[in-house]
Scaffold this motif. Structure first.
Motif, PDB file in Angstrom:
ATOM      1  N   LEU A   1      11.538 -25.544  -0.675  1.00 47.92           N
ATOM      2  CA  LEU A   1      11.644 -26.512  -1.772  1.00 47.92           C
ATOM      3  C   LEU A   1      12.928 -26.311  -2.566  1.00 47.92           C
ATOM      4  N   ASN A   2      13.288 -25.043  -2.833  1.00 48.93           N
ATOM      5  CA  ASN A   2      14.541 -24.770  -3.548  1.00 48.93           C
ATOM      6  C   ASN A   2      15.738 -25.301  -2.786  1.00 48.93           C
ATOM      7  N   ASP A   3      15.720 -25.121  -1.468  1.00 52.01           N
ATOM      8  CA  ASP A   3      16.826 -25.601  -0.649  1.00 52.01           C
ATOM      9  C   ASP A   3      16.901 -27.130  -0.652  1.00 52.01           C
ATOM     10  N   ILE A   4      15.760 -27.785  -0.553  1.00 47.40           N
ATOM     11  CA  ILE A   4      15.738 -29.253  -0.579  1.00 47.40           C
ATOM     12  C   ILE A   4      16.140 -29.762  -1.956  1.00 47.40           C
ATOM     13  N   HIS A   5      15.702 -29.078  -3.002  1.00 48.50           N
ATOM     14  CA  HIS A   5      15.910 -29.540  -4.376  1.00 48.50           C
ATOM     15  C   HIS A   5      17.337 -29.320  -4.861  1.00 48.50           C
ATOM     16  N   ALA A   6      17.858 -28.123  -4.681  1.00 50.84           N
ATOM     17  CA  ALA A   6      19.160 -27.794  -5.269  1.00 50.84           C
ATOM     18  C   ALA A   6      20.097 -27.122  -4.285  1.00 50.84           C
TER      19      ALA A   6
ATOM     20  N   SER B   1      22.757 -27.151  -0.808  1.00 54.08           N
ATOM     21  CA  SER B   1      24.075 -27.775  -0.641  1.00 54.08           C
ATOM     22  C   SER B   1      23.978 -29.299  -0.553  1.00 54.08           C
ATOM     23  N   CYS B   2      22.885 -29.834  -0.057  1.00 54.00           N
ATOM     24  CA  CYS B   2      22.696 -31.286   0.005  1.00 54.00           C
ATOM     25  C   CYS B   2      21.562 -31.734  -0.912  1.00 54.00           C
ATOM     26  N   GLY B   3      21.161 -30.889  -1.851  1.00 52.80           N
ATOM     27  CA  GLY B   3      20.062 -31.217  -2.754  1.00 52.80           C
ATOM     28  C   GLY B   3      20.456 -32.275  -3.762  1.00 52.80           C
ATOM     29  N   ASN B   4      19.468 -33.031  -4.216  1.00 51.53           N
ATOM     30  CA  ASN B   4      19.758 -34.090  -5.171  1.00 51.53           C
ATOM     31  C   ASN B   4      18.843 -34.032  -6.382  1.00 51.53           C
ATOM     32  N   HIS B   5      18.198 -32.897  -6.632  1.00 50.99           N
ATOM     33  CA  HIS B   5      17.300 -32.723  -7.773  1.00 50.99           C
ATOM     34  C   HIS B   5      16.262 -33.836  -7.837  1.00 50.99           C
ATOM     35  N   ALA B   6      15.580 -34.033  -6.729  1.00 53.78           N
ATOM     36  CA  ALA B   6      14.566 -35.082  -6.637  1.00 53.78           C
ATOM     37  C   ALA B   6      13.290 -34.665  -7.368  1.00 53.78           C
ATOM     38  N   ALA B   7      12.404 -35.634  -7.566  1.00 53.40           N
ATOM     39  CA  ALA B   7      11.122 -35.384  -8.221  1.00 53.40           C
ATOM     40  C   ALA B   7      10.199 -34.600  -7.290  1.00 53.40           C
ATOM     41  N   SER B   8       9.114 -34.085  -7.863  1.00 45.55           N
ATOM     42  CA  SER B   8       8.230 -33.197  -7.099  1.00 45.55           C
ATOM     43  C   SER B   8       7.593 -33.891  -5.896  1.00 45.55           C
ATOM     44  N   ARG B   9       7.131 -35.140  -6.055  1.00 44.48           N
ATOM     45  CA  ARG B   9       6.509 -35.839  -4.915  1.00 44.48           C
ATOM     46  C   ARG B   9       7.510 -36.055  -3.787  1.00 44.48           C
ATOM     47  N   THR B  10       8.749 -36.345  -4.138  1.00 46.95           N
ATOM     48  CA  THR B  10       9.796 -36.542  -3.126  1.00 46.95           C
ATOM     49  C   THR B  10      10.064 -35.242  -2.381  1.00 46.95           C
TER      50      THR B  10
ATOM     51  N   GLU C   1       5.958 -29.159  -8.395  1.00 45.97           N
ATOM     52  CA  GLU C   1       5.891 -29.521  -9.817  1.00 45.97           C
ATOM     53  C   GLU C   1       6.424 -28.399 -10.695  1.00 45.97           C
ATOM     54  N   LYS C   2       6.089 -27.163 -10.370  1.00 45.32           N
ATOM     55  CA  LYS C   2       6.577 -26.021 -11.143  1.00 45.32           C
ATOM     56  C   LYS C   2       8.098 -25.899 -11.020  1.00 45.32           C
ATOM     57  N   LEU C   3       8.628 -26.114  -9.816  1.00 46.77           N
ATOM     58  CA  LEU C   3      10.068 -26.034  -9.593  1.00 46.77           C
ATOM     59  C   LEU C   3      10.816 -27.078 -10.424  1.00 46.77           C
ATOM     60  N   VAL C   4      10.346 -28.300 -10.394  1.00 49.10           N
ATOM     61  CA  VAL C   4      11.010 -29.370 -11.151  1.00 49.10           C
ATOM     62  C   VAL C   4      10.868 -29.135 -12.653  1.00 49.10           C
ATOM     63  N   ARG C   5       9.714 -28.652 -13.085  1.00 48.67           N
ATOM     64  CA  ARG C   5       9.485 -28.407 -14.511  1.00 48.67           C
ATOM     65  C   ARG C   5      10.385 -27.293 -15.048  1.00 48.67           C
ATOM     66  N   HIS C   6      10.750 -26.335 -14.199  1.00 46.20           N
ATOM     67  CA  HIS C   6      11.571 -25.212 -14.644  1.00 46.20           C
ATOM     68  C   HIS C   6      13.049 -25.372 -14.290  1.00 46.20           C
ATOM     69  N   CYS C   7      13.422 -26.447 -13.643  1.00 45.98           N
ATOM     70  CA  CYS C   7      14.823 -26.673 -13.279  1.00 45.98           C
ATOM     71  C   CYS C   7      15.583 -27.163 -14.510  1.00 45.98           C
ATOM     72  N   GLU C   8      16.583 -26.413 -14.925  1.00 43.65           N
ATOM     73  CA  GLU C   8      17.339 -26.755 -16.135  1.00 43.65           C
ATOM     74  C   GLU C   8      18.064 -28.090 -15.994  1.00 43.65           C
TER      75      GLU C   8
ATOM     76  N   CYS D   1      17.248 -30.669 -14.091  1.00 43.29           N
ATOM     77  CA  CYS D   1      16.286 -31.774 -14.108  1.00 43.29           C
ATOM     78  C   CYS D   1      15.815 -32.063 -15.524  1.00 43.29           C
ATOM     79  N   GLN D   2      15.613 -31.025 -16.318  1.00 46.32           N
ATOM     80  CA  GLN D   2      15.164 -31.230 -17.689  1.00 46.32           C
ATOM     81  C   GLN D   2      16.256 -31.866 -18.536  1.00 46.32           C
ATOM     82  N   PHE D   3      17.498 -31.485 -18.296  1.00 47.05           N
ATOM     83  CA  PHE D   3      18.599 -32.025 -19.095  1.00 47.05           C
ATOM     84  C   PHE D   3      18.853 -33.489 -18.770  1.00 47.05           C
ATOM     85  N   PHE D   4      18.802 -33.857 -17.485  1.00 52.35           N
ATOM     86  CA  PHE D   4      19.115 -35.214 -17.076  1.00 52.35           C
ATOM     87  C   PHE D   4      17.875 -36.070 -16.821  1.00 52.35           C
ATOM     88  N   ALA D   5      16.726 -35.648 -17.317  1.00 49.82           N
ATOM     89  CA  ALA D   5      15.489 -36.404 -17.107  1.00 49.82           C
ATOM     90  C   ALA D   5      15.588 -37.780 -17.760  1.00 49.82           C
TER      91      ALA D   5
END
Length: 155
Positions: free
Chosen positions: A23-28, A30-39, A59-66, A68-72
């Motif tokens: 999930l960390n690799d998909i989320h953030a 080299s090709c991550g796009n900080h997608a939502a948890s369902r994505t 959900e925990k990953l997205v909630r704790h990603c700085e 994602c929280q800044f650009f929500a």
């Protein structure tokens, strides 16, 4: 092994630690796009991986990603009524003449729609009453009669 509900593809069951790394690799990554948890979970499952706590981990990953929280998609200022800027506030309205611009323009008529913030302007070499009437005439013919005009009461 577990089957994907829609395509009957077998998914490889992995540990929770491996799932969080995925999930960390998909989320953030080299090709991550900080997608939502369902994505994130959908991408992991489509890649052929499964673990029991995938949704909660995402959900925990997205909630704790700085980032994602800044650009929500939420307002970053406290809620309050929209305020108009009174013309008496310093620097809220500025009058000319300005420094000489290309083609010797040193004045400008500006009209701003308070609701849509649409701007109309007419740069001028010299501000005259005839030019002001011409500018307002153009505006009235394009947008109809104005509700009010706020001016600096200059000559």
């Amino acid at each position: 092994m577990r089957k994907n509900a829609s395509s009957e593809v077998l998914l490889k069951c992995i540990s929770q630690d491996d799932g969080i790394k995925l999930l960390n690799d998909i989320h953030a990554g080299s090709c991550g796009n900080h997608a939502a948890s369902r994505t994130l979970v959908g991408k992991a499952f489509r890649a052929g991986f499964y673990w029991l706590t995938a949704v909660a981990d995402a959900e925990k990953l997205v909630r704790h990603c700085e980032g994602c929280q800044f650009f929500a998609k939420r307002t970053h200022v406290p809620a309050h009524e929209i305020q108009t800027i009174p013309s008496s506030w310093p620097f809220a309205c500025r009058g000319g003449p300005f420094k000489l611009a290309p083609d010797n323009f040193k004045c400008v008529f500006v009209l701003i729609d308070k609701f849509s913030k649409w701007i109309e302007y007419m740069p001028l070499v010299k501000a005259t009453s005839e030019k002001a009437v011409e500018f307002l005439d153009q505006i009235i013919h394009r947008f109809r009669i104005l509700n009010s005009i706020i001016t600096d009461l200059g000559t």
